[in-house]
Scaffold this motif. Sequence first.
Motif, PDB file in Angstrom:
ATOM      1  N   PRO A   1       0.839  -1.209   0.000  1.00  0.00           N
ATOM      2  CA  PRO A   1       0.000   0.000   0.000  1.00  0.00           C
ATOM      3  C   PRO A   1       0.873   1.257   0.000  1.00  0.00           C
ATOM      4  CG  PRO A   1      -0.765  -1.579   1.647  1.00  0.00           C
ATOM      5  CD  PRO A   1       0.558  -2.080   1.157  1.00  0.00           C
ATOM      6  N   VAL A   2       0.419   2.282  -0.691  1.00  0.00           N
ATOM      7  CA  VAL A   2       1.140   3.548  -0.789  1.00  0.00           C
ATOM      8  C   VAL A   2       0.388   4.602   0.019  1.00  0.00           C
ATOM      9  CG1 VAL A   2       1.979   5.353  -2.330  1.00  0.00           C
ATOM     10  CG2 VAL A   2       2.033   2.952  -3.057  1.00  0.00           C
ATOM     11  N   PHE A   3       1.119   5.247   0.916  1.00  0.00           N
ATOM     12  CA  PHE A   3       0.512   6.300   1.731  1.00  0.00           C
ATOM     13  C   PHE A   3       0.932   7.661   1.184  1.00  0.00           C
ATOM     14  CE2 PHE A   3       0.886   9.264   5.364  1.00  0.00           C
ATOM     15  CZ  PHE A   3      -0.462   9.336   5.701  1.00  0.00           C
ATOM     16  N   LEU A   4      -0.040   8.506   0.891  1.00  0.00           N
ATOM     17  CA  LEU A   4       0.214   9.869   0.421  1.00  0.00           C
ATOM     18  C   LEU A   4      -0.194  10.833   1.527  1.00  0.00           C
ATOM     19  CD1 LEU A   4      -1.172   9.719  -3.234  1.00  0.00           C
ATOM     20  CD2 LEU A   4       1.189   9.487  -2.488  1.00  0.00           C
ATOM     21  N   PRO A   5       0.765  11.449   2.220  1.00  0.00           N
ATOM     22  CA  PRO A   5       0.395  12.419   3.259  1.00  0.00           C
ATOM     23  C   PRO A   5      -0.158  13.687   2.629  1.00  0.00           C
ATOM     24  CG  PRO A   5       2.762  12.401   2.941  1.00  0.00           C
ATOM     25  CD  PRO A   5       2.216  11.304   2.076  1.00  0.00           C
ATOM     26  N   ARG A   6      -0.889  14.431   3.408  1.00  0.00           N
ATOM     27  CA  ARG A   6      -1.403  15.701   2.914  1.00  0.00           C
ATOM     28  C   ARG A   6      -0.248  16.570   2.446  1.00  0.00           C
ATOM     29  NH1 ARG A   6      -4.179  19.382   7.250  1.00  0.00           N
ATOM     30  NH2 ARG A   6      -3.838  20.842   5.546  1.00  0.00           N
ATOM     31  N   ALA A   7      -0.467  17.292   1.375  1.00  0.00           N
ATOM     32  CA  ALA A   7       0.613  18.045   0.737  1.00  0.00           C
ATOM     33  C   ALA A   7       0.920  19.321   1.501  1.00  0.00           C
ATOM     34  CB  ALA A   7       0.228  18.376  -0.702  1.00  0.00           C
ATOM     35  N   ASP A   8       2.226  19.601   1.673  1.00  0.00           N
ATOM     36  CA  ASP A   8       2.644  20.893   2.207  1.00  0.00           C
ATOM     37  C   ASP A   8       3.356  21.717   1.133  1.00  0.00           C
ATOM     38  OD1 ASP A   8       4.907  19.420   1.930  1.00  0.00           O
ATOM     39  OD2 ASP A   8       5.603  19.649   3.994  1.00  0.00           O
ATOM     40  N   HIS A   9       3.334  21.222  -0.115  1.00  0.00           N
ATOM     41  CA  HIS A   9       3.889  21.956  -1.248  1.00  0.00           C
ATOM     42  C   HIS A   9       3.268  21.404  -2.523  1.00  0.00           C
ATOM     43  CE1 HIS A   9       6.278  18.279  -1.244  1.00  0.00           C
ATOM     44  NE2 HIS A   9       6.584  18.544  -2.504  1.00  0.00           N
ATOM     45  N   LEU A  10       3.445  22.132  -3.608  1.00  0.00           N
ATOM     46  CA  LEU A  10       2.934  21.686  -4.904  1.00  0.00           C
ATOM     47  C   LEU A  10       4.003  20.829  -5.566  1.00  0.00           C
ATOM     48  CD1 LEU A  10       1.305  24.976  -6.259  1.00  0.00           C
ATOM     49  CD2 LEU A  10       0.172  23.047  -5.192  1.00  0.00           C
ATOM     50  N   ASP A  11       3.720  19.530  -5.720  1.00  0.00           N
ATOM     51  CA  ASP A  11       4.693  18.672  -6.389  1.00  0.00           C
ATOM     52  C   ASP A  11       4.558  18.808  -7.901  1.00  0.00           C
ATOM     53  OD1 ASP A  11       2.405  17.218  -6.995  1.00  0.00           O
ATOM     54  OD2 ASP A  11       2.745  15.740  -5.423  1.00  0.00           O
ATOM     55  N   ASP A  12       5.510  18.208  -8.628  1.00  0.00           N
ATOM     56  CA  ASP A  12       5.543  18.351 -10.085  1.00  0.00           C
ATOM     57  C   ASP A  12       4.293  17.790 -10.746  1.00  0.00           C
ATOM     58  OD1 ASP A  12       7.984  19.575  -9.957  1.00  0.00           O
ATOM     59  OD2 ASP A  12       9.138  17.727 -10.294  1.00  0.00           O
ATOM     60  N   ALA A  13       3.806  16.657 -10.227  1.00  0.00           N
ATOM     61  CA  ALA A  13       2.620  16.040 -10.837  1.00  0.00           C
ATOM     62  C   ALA A  13       1.410  16.960 -10.723  1.00  0.00           C
ATOM     63  CB  ALA A  13       2.336  14.696 -10.170  1.00  0.00           C
ATOM     64  N   PHE A  14       1.247  17.546  -9.552  1.00  0.00           N
ATOM     65  CA  PHE A  14       0.091  18.434  -9.376  1.00  0.00           C
ATOM     66  C   PHE A  14       0.253  19.698 -10.223  1.00  0.00           C
ATOM     67  CE2 PHE A  14      -2.745  21.375  -7.247  1.00  0.00           C
ATOM     68  CZ  PHE A  14      -3.858  20.574  -7.029  1.00  0.00           C
ATOM     69  N   LYS A  15       1.489  20.197 -10.360  1.00  0.00           N
ATOM     70  CA  LYS A  15       1.711  21.369 -11.208  1.00  0.00           C
ATOM     71  C   LYS A  15       1.340  21.071 -12.652  1.00  0.00           C
ATOM     72  CE  LYS A  15       5.490  23.299  -8.424  1.00  0.00           C
ATOM     73  NZ  LYS A  15       6.945  23.569  -8.374  1.00  0.00           N
ATOM     74  N   LYS A  16       1.731  19.896 -13.143  1.00  0.00           N
ATOM     75  CA  LYS A  16       1.389  19.528 -14.523  1.00  0.00           C
ATOM     76  C   LYS A  16      -0.124  19.425 -14.695  1.00  0.00           C
ATOM     77  CE  LYS A  16       5.690  17.019 -15.428  1.00  0.00           C
ATOM     78  NZ  LYS A  16       6.303  15.684 -15.695  1.00  0.00           N
ATOM     79  N   HIS A  17      -0.772  18.816 -13.714  1.00  0.00           N
ATOM     80  CA  HIS A  17      -2.228  18.680 -13.780  1.00  0.00           C
ATOM     81  C   HIS A  17      -2.889  20.057 -13.767  1.00  0.00           C
ATOM     82  CE1 HIS A  17      -6.202  17.008 -13.117  1.00  0.00           C
ATOM     83  NE2 HIS A  17      -6.337  17.767 -12.040  1.00  0.00           N
ATOM     84  N   PHE A  18      -2.427  20.922 -12.894  1.00  0.00           N
ATOM     85  CA  PHE A  18      -3.012  22.255 -12.802  1.00  0.00           C
ATOM     86  C   PHE A  18      -2.753  23.046 -14.078  1.00  0.00           C
ATOM     87  CE2 PHE A  18      -3.152  26.680 -11.295  1.00  0.00           C
ATOM     88  CZ  PHE A  18      -4.401  26.671 -10.710  1.00  0.00           C
ATOM     89  N   ASN A  19      -1.541  22.899 -14.639  1.00  0.00           N
ATOM     90  CA  ASN A  19      -1.220  23.594 -15.880  1.00  0.00           C
ATOM     91  C   ASN A  19      -2.114  23.119 -17.014  1.00  0.00           C
ATOM     92  OD1 ASN A  19       0.605  25.406 -17.432  1.00  0.00           O
ATOM     93  ND2 ASN A  19       1.152  23.502 -18.459  1.00  0.00           N
ATOM     94  N   ALA A  20      -2.401  21.814 -17.045  1.00  0.00           N
ATOM     95  CA  ALA A  20      -3.294  21.287 -18.077  1.00  0.00           C
ATOM     96  C   ALA A  20      -4.698  21.878 -17.935  1.00  0.00           C
ATOM     97  CB  ALA A  20      -3.347  19.761 -17.993  1.00  0.00           C
ATOM     98  N   LEU A  21      -5.145  22.042 -16.699  1.00  0.00           N
ATOM     99  CA  LEU A  21      -6.462  22.653 -16.491  1.00  0.00           C
ATOM    100  C   LEU A  21      -6.483  24.090 -16.997  1.00  0.00           C
ATOM    101  CD1 LEU A  21      -7.358  21.385 -12.894  1.00  0.00           C
ATOM    102  CD2 LEU A  21      -8.306  20.590 -15.061  1.00  0.00           C
ATOM    103  N   ILE A  22      -5.415  24.845 -16.702  1.00  0.00           N
ATOM    104  CA  ILE A  22      -5.349  26.241 -17.131  1.00  0.00           C
ATOM    105  C   ILE A  22      -5.322  26.327 -18.655  1.00  0.00           C
ATOM    106  CG2 ILE A  22      -3.941  28.335 -17.086  1.00  0.00           C
ATOM    107  CD1 ILE A  22      -5.394  27.791 -14.498  1.00  0.00           C
TER     108      ILE A  22
END
Length: 650
Positions: free
Chosen positions: A194-215
């Motif tokens: 199992p992979v645990f993803l803690p709540r984010a305290d920064h914008l990682d590269d994957a989220f930046k790419k996703h957000f950029n695609a939305l924009i």
Amino acid sequence: MPHPLAGYIDVCNRNRIAGWALDLEEPDQPVCLRFFQNGRLLDEVTAEIFRTDLTDFARAGYCAFDWSWPECPPHEGGIIEIRDSKHDYPLNGSPFYIEPLPSALVGSIDITDRLRIAGWVRDDLNLDRTVWLTAVIDGAPTAHFPANQFRRDLRDAGFQSGRYGFEYVFSTALDPLQDHTIQLLHGQERFGDPVFLPRADHLDDAFKKHFNALIQGLITPQARRDALSFLTKSADALRHQSASNITSLEARTLAQKASRRHEDALSFAPCALFIDDRAPDPTRDAGSVALLSHIRATQALGYRCCFIASRLPPTEQDQAHLAVMNIDCLMPPVFTGPEEALKRLGPGLDVVYLHRLNNAESYAALCRAFAPTATLIWSVADLASLRLRRQATVESRPELVRTAMRIEVRENMCAWLADSVLTHSSIEAKQLERMVPTANIHVVPWAVPVKTRARRHQNKPIVAFVAHFAHAPNTDAAKWLILDILPRLKKRIPNLVCRLIGSAMPHAVHMLADKDIEVTGHVSNLQETLSDVSLCVAPLRYGAGIKGKVLDAWSVGLPIVMTPIAAEGLVDASNPLWTKSIADSAEDFAEKTAALLVPSAAKAQIAAARKLLKERFSEKAIQASLEDILPPVMIEPPPLPEDRSEPVLN
């Protein structure tokens, strides 16, 4: 209420599902059943097949069902549920688990983030089959997908066709403000850890790419306006939060409320903002040395110190150097410039320190607008009007007098606006007091530590001129030294060597190189470069302020011959000791340089100079001077980190 559905699942295997069902509320009507596999609808079947063993029960035995799989059930097995379509009641024996067939899974989960999960998997017992996986997010099955994507790396590694890859993109990105657990199942068997993803305290590269695609996907003007409004508000909130942390705004607010209630208030370090053209570098110029000395003294008095550049943005290296000294270097994108810093930090600033004339002119009014309660300090560095008047006299350039007059008006206005004016020279202080009688003028030099100098034996005497050559007086001094003074000096000491050392050296200075004239340029370690030097010179024909080149020579134990301009604000020119070191003509300069090369004369000057440094240029002396200017601090200041910087006036 009693269960209205009667029946049972008699057979449930990989070939067929059979049993019987009867609605006790409507026994004459056949029951319509729904078959589910792992929650997915497979088929709808009516229980109306005749079975002899049910003839005496109901509907003359026509209440059975027998359903065959249209295709083989999944290799990994699954949970079979049967419910009636009318009441959605489960049939007795439901749910039923079909056991998986033997398998030997190999593979890995390569990528797991809030947008997707990817990797590869193969069944070594059935190389040609496609393995299906179920993604379980936070305990809930989310998707069922095959591992049949082509991956060249798998094929090149010898995994047959290479079609064992998988990449499942979540329909909605996982909430970055929540913890998440992701695991993959093959039937009921867990694949990978199992992979645990803690709540984010920064914008990682994957989220930046996703957000950029939305924009990038916004195509209507209204959608773009909405996105821009959201981004602007978010950026504003982040800047406000950063500013609040720097100035302890929350602690200030609580302290004010406690004070009104006559209660004990929380303590916090007051905040001082320093503004200069660029990040201070003690190896570049005396202005940087002075600024860093004043910052360090302010820290010692209990202040939290921030710096922002007005002209040349700091680099990451600049930020790292200042961080070592516990100085907050304000940089883009949070603080785009002094205007943004004053706007954000203003209510929490106790002191604003403006270094040099252009910064005092540009930001004094903004300080009054955004930080009305802060003490406004203008540090002169040197009076440009005084320097230009002297240059006009030396170079016979009357146009410089008009420029000096205009600058003098600007300097007087800044002195009038500031709460306190800092100058390094008593001569400049007297001039400002004469021009602006209401100004609050203080003479505050900078700390100059007394250091030991490694000495190397030299066969011939070496005279050095150390300076920052982007400053016009220093370039003029180098030319005067080489072209007028040195020929006279060589007549007295033929084997003497002259060395020019410093940063920002123009081509005109490089052209002065010749036999026995070394043009060294910028050096990283001045003390090592001066280890074989016998004496320093400061042949300045014009200038203003006190001279870092003189102080640096004394700090490493080297005597120095000066012009009256270079000695101004440092020593009493009428004192017999210093009379031997001050010359105002080329012939006199050469004569006194030759005289000071005598060891006994050099030792006398060095002893007097070091006494002067310890009295007027120590860290304690600078702190005492600033303590009379800065608002008092009510908390015990923390210890400062050791000062490891090398003030090198190159």
